[in-house]
Motif scaffolding. Structure first.
Motif, short mmCIF file in Angstrom:
data_model
loop_
_atom_site.label_atom_id
_atom_site.label_comp_id
_atom_site.label_asym_id
_atom_site.label_seq_id
_atom_site.Cartn_x
_atom_site.Cartn_y
_atom_site.Cartn_z
N PHE A 46 0.84 -1.20 0.00
CA PHE A 46 0.00 0.00 0.00
C PHE A 46 0.88 1.25 0.00
CE2 PHE A 46 -3.67 2.35 2.29
CZ PHE A 46 -4.22 2.74 1.09
N THR A 47 1.89 1.27 0.85
CA THR A 47 2.78 2.43 0.93
C THR A 47 3.53 2.63 -0.39
OG1 THR A 47 3.04 2.11 3.31
CG2 THR A 47 4.70 3.46 2.21
N GLN A 48 4.04 1.55 -0.98
CA GLN A 48 4.75 1.67 -2.25
C GLN A 48 3.84 2.21 -3.35
OE1 GLN A 48 6.30 -2.27 -2.85
NE2 GLN A 48 8.11 -1.89 -1.59
N MET A 49 2.60 1.73 -3.38
CA MET A 49 1.67 2.23 -4.40
C MET A 49 1.40 3.72 -4.20
SD MET A 49 -1.04 -0.85 -5.15
CE MET A 49 -1.90 -0.56 -3.64
N MET A 50 1.24 4.14 -2.95
CA MET A 50 0.97 5.55 -2.68
C MET A 50 2.18 6.41 -3.02
SD MET A 50 -2.17 5.53 -1.84
CE MET A 50 -2.28 4.14 -2.97
N GLU A 51 3.38 5.89 -2.78
CA GLU A 51 4.59 6.63 -3.14
C GLU A 51 4.72 6.76 -4.65
OE1 GLU A 51 7.59 4.45 -1.01
OE2 GLU A 51 7.21 5.57 0.84
N GLY A 52 4.09 5.87 -5.40
CA GLY A 52 4.09 5.97 -6.85
C GLY A 52 3.40 7.23 -7.35
N PHE A 53 2.57 7.83 -6.51
CA PHE A 53 1.89 9.08 -6.89
C PHE A 53 2.81 10.30 -6.73
CE2 PHE A 53 -1.97 6.55 -6.17
CZ PHE A 53 -2.73 6.93 -7.27
N ASP A 54 3.94 10.16 -6.03
CA ASP A 54 4.80 11.32 -5.76
C ASP A 54 5.19 12.11 -7.01
OD1 ASP A 54 4.57 10.79 -3.08
OD2 ASP A 54 6.60 10.02 -2.84
N PRO A 55 5.69 11.46 -8.08
CA PRO A 55 6.09 12.24 -9.25
C PRO A 55 4.91 12.85 -10.01
CG PRO A 55 6.88 9.95 -9.43
CD PRO A 55 6.02 10.05 -8.22
N ILE A 56 3.72 12.37 -9.73
CA ILE A 56 2.54 12.87 -10.45
C ILE A 56 1.53 13.43 -9.46
CG2 ILE A 56 2.64 11.59 -12.62
CD1 ILE A 56 1.14 9.32 -11.28
N SER A 57 2.05 14.13 -8.47
CA SER A 57 1.19 14.74 -7.46
C SER A 57 0.57 16.03 -7.99
CB SER A 57 2.01 15.03 -6.20
OG SER A 57 2.89 16.10 -6.45
N SER A 58 -0.16 16.66 -7.14
CA SER A 58 -0.82 17.91 -7.53
C SER A 58 0.17 19.04 -7.78
CB SER A 58 -1.86 18.32 -6.48
OG SER A 58 -1.26 18.40 -5.20
N ASP A 59 1.47 18.82 -7.48
CA ASP A 59 2.50 19.82 -7.76
C ASP A 59 3.09 19.68 -9.16
OD1 ASP A 59 2.21 20.77 -5.18
OD2 ASP A 59 3.84 19.53 -4.40
#
Length: 123
Positions: A46-59
């Motif tokens: 779960f944590t790894q999948m959520m970290e996958g959003f880091d490069p494509i975050s709202s920023d």
């Protein structure tokens, strides 16, 4: 809106949709791990999948361009990414029951709503 998107933006959106599909499939595995008592495996996935959003975050500039053109999409994107950030802290929860609650009652509804909105932008 899709007809106005440049080819690179369309490819970005297609890649993002595929990523969301992968996350959706992975959520089933996380739930399975929690149900079967493999808490550590569930937490890591779960944590790894959520970290996958880091490069494509709202920023991310492309994300901002694609999803902030309509005010409601920008705010929905922000709400979703807040849920992602909260989900990254799943290991801090004290029981599998709390983790399943986080997954099913908090993250999944926000994820499903966001996925539908992304699909609508892509059309």
């Amino acid at each position: 809106m899709a007809e106005r998107l440049e080819k690179a933006e369309q490819q970005f959106l297609q890649n993002y949709k595929e990523f969301l599909q992968t996350v959706e499939e992975g959520i089933g595995s996380v739930a399975y791990f929690y149900r079967e008592g493999f808490e550590g495996n569930g937490d890591r996935l779960f944590t790894q999948m959520m970290e996958g959003f880091d490069p494509i975050s709202s920023d991310n500039m492309t994300m901002l361009y694609l999803f902030s053109q309509k005010k409601e999409l920008g705010s929905e994107m922000q709400v979703f990414h807040e849920k992602v950030e909260k989900a990254k802290k799943v290991e801090e929860l004290s029981s599998i029951e709390e983790k399943m609650e986080q997954l099913t009652s908090e993250f999944m509804p926000a994820f499903q709503r966001w996925k539908i909105l992304v699909d609508n932008v892509a059309e």
